[in-house]
Enzyme design. Sequence first.
Site, short mmCIF file in Angstrom:
data_model
loop_
_atom_site.label_atom_id
_atom_site.label_comp_id
_atom_site.label_asym_id
_atom_site.label_seq_id
_atom_site.Cartn_x
_atom_site.Cartn_y
_atom_site.Cartn_z
N CYS A 88 31.33 30.18 70.45
CA CYS A 88 32.55 30.67 71.08
C CYS A 88 32.87 32.07 70.54
O CYS A 88 32.17 33.03 70.85
CB CYS A 88 33.68 29.67 70.89
SG CYS A 88 35.08 29.93 72.02
N HIS A 178 31.00 24.64 72.84
CA HIS A 178 31.21 24.07 71.51
C HIS A 178 30.30 22.85 71.29
O HIS A 178 30.74 21.70 71.48
CB HIS A 178 32.67 23.64 71.34
CG HIS A 178 33.63 24.78 71.19
ND1 HIS A 178 33.94 25.32 69.97
CD2 HIS A 178 34.32 25.48 72.12
CE1 HIS A 178 34.81 26.31 70.14
NE2 HIS A 178 35.05 26.44 71.44
N GLU A 180 29.56 21.57 68.58
CA GLU A 180 30.02 20.85 67.38
C GLU A 180 31.15 19.87 67.66
O GLU A 180 31.49 19.05 66.80
CB GLU A 180 30.47 21.86 66.31
CG GLU A 180 31.88 22.40 66.44
CD GLU A 180 32.08 23.46 67.51
OE1 GLU A 180 33.15 24.10 67.52
OE2 GLU A 180 31.18 23.66 68.35
#
Length: 270
Positions: A88, A178, A180
């Site tokens: 990001c 994202h 994660e």
Amino acid sequence: MGDVLIVQNSRSGGPGRVGDWLVEAGHRLDVVLAHEGAALPGRLDHDAMIMLGGGYLPGDDDRAPWLAGARRLAGQALAEGVPFFGICLGGQLLAGVAGGEVTGDTGAPENGSIPLTIRPEAAADPLFHGLPAVVPAVEHHKDAITRLPDGAVWLAETQRCPYQAFRVGERAWGVQFHPEVLPARIREWRAVGFDPGEVYARAVADEPVSTPVWRQVTARFAALVAERASSGGVTARAPSRGSAWRTSSGGDTGRASSGGVSARTSPSRA
């Protein structure tokens, strides 16, 4: 194994499951809580660097003064071939450092789990080769990369935001999404024009499909970290930190923790 520098830019924006997967691969994580005032290292003496997301543009030095240091370290990673992964804000920062353009509040925002199209150029990429043609990915942004750096390899796109993943050189990747984040984190997000319940439900439905893909991509990155560590490519290796938490400076004492993770905090908030 290797030492991975991770720059965290917000309270809730930690390395998440990507960090867990790297630890499972045997690597040590040096998490710098930059948003709390922890100092970044003067130079990148780690085997890899990950720059996480946050609510800033890459040049917002007035709001986030540590970004200047993060740009410097990203530039060093590019120059020295140190594996780099930007998420990001981190992907936008990589694009800017390498000569691309990032624009605030541009286009239509993306929030939640979105179908990501893997481009043909990804077929030869060390991280993105062999992935399904379309993969769900979690998004949460309104700023975007509007021009890739010259020579960058464009790897993935969405309908609203073209530059979702790219590579600069041989060892530096930026992503707008994202990998994660698990669905539970989405419950903390609010975005105008999106229903939180619908966004969360969609992410939950997509998670069994997306998780194996982003775990595989992380495993491939972990292999590059191991390769870097074993080749002695780093001129001055960061010390092994084992399982201790440590503060950034000023003689503060560390706190015991579990796993191969250390976190640097500001002395005032340690």
